[in-house]
Design a protein around this motif. Structure first.
Motif, PDB file in Angstrom:
ATOM      1  N   THR A  38      20.237  79.379  44.650  1.00  0.00           N
ATOM      2  CA  THR A  38      20.304  80.219  43.459  1.00  0.00           C
ATOM      3  C   THR A  38      19.187  79.863  42.489  1.00  0.00           C
ATOM      4  N   MET A  51      22.206  85.565  47.911  1.00  0.00           N
ATOM      5  CA  MET A  51      21.929  85.108  46.552  1.00  0.00           C
ATOM      6  C   MET A  51      20.600  85.678  46.045  1.00  0.00           C
ATOM      7  N   VAL A  62      20.215  88.011  42.664  1.00  0.00           N
ATOM      8  CA  VAL A  62      19.283  87.651  41.590  1.00  0.00           C
ATOM      9  C   VAL A  62      18.243  88.747  41.378  1.00  0.00           C
TER      10      VAL A  62
END
Length: 204
Positions: free
Chosen positions: A14, A157, A161
């Motif tokens: 992340t 992830m 994002v």
């Protein structure tokens, strides 16, 4: 792979996705210039490039880029050239922006291909994955399934994002309606692409 180990990797990947690299800059600039749908096409391309790196690491070719100076240098300078070319194109882009038809400038398939090449020509990505994956793979468990879990986690992830970056970019776009503002913004993103390319040139 244990849950604790997976959560640690989740946090790591992340943070990697959140870092303002070429993928984030590409998503933001595309979202502002081509709208949310254009950004989604670009994000899909980014994931194809990232998935290719994950696959190469899974079959062992990531080790080649980690240990072969020639292979790393070739991919690095391809990446530098491509990012600088994107920067020049962005700098020279027209300062007009139509909210009613934001994707009129560039077909989505072209935005998709651009996303693929942005990630595909980034040697730091494949070297990072080649160095990171083995740290989270437990040798006493089947390794293929663990690589699959790590790869899927990385992609999911990164998608989340990048969608966040795209949403932020499209909100900013509604404020930037004037050609002068868009011209300045294009030059800002063009400079950022060139800056990332320059930083990539220093990678070893």
């Amino acid at each position: 792979m244990t849950w604790d180990w997976w959560l640690t990797y989740l946090l790591t990947t992340t943070l990697l996705s959140l870092s303002p690299g070429s993928g984030a800059i590409n998503t933001m600039s595309t979202g502002i210039s081509h709208g949310y749908r254009g950004a989604v096409a670009s994000i899909a391309g980014l994931q194809v490039g990232l998935a290719t790196h994950i696959l190469l690491v899974g079959i062992g070719l990531g080790t080649l880029f980690s240990h072969s100076l020639l292979a790393f240098e070739i991919l690095k300078w391809l990446g530098v050239a491509y990012l600088c070319w994107l920067g020049i194109q962005q700098w020279r882009a027209a300062g007009t922006f139509t909210l009613a038809a934001p994707t009129g400038k560039m077909p989505r398939r072209q935005l998709f291909r651009r996303g693929v090449f942005v990630n595909l020509t980034n040697p730091k990505s494949i070297v990072f994955l080649a160095a990171l994956f083995p740290q989270f793979v437990l040798t006493q468990h089947p390794q293929g399934a663990q690589y699959l879990v790590l790869g899927v986690t990385t992609l999911v992830m990164d998608i989340i994002v990048m969608i966040g970056y795209a949403g932020l970019a499209t909100r900013i776009a509604h404020v930037l309606k004037g050609p002068r503002q868009m011209r300045r913004l294009n030059r800002t993103f063009g400079s950022l692409f060139i800056m990332v390319g320059a930083l990539l040139a220093t990678a070893k």
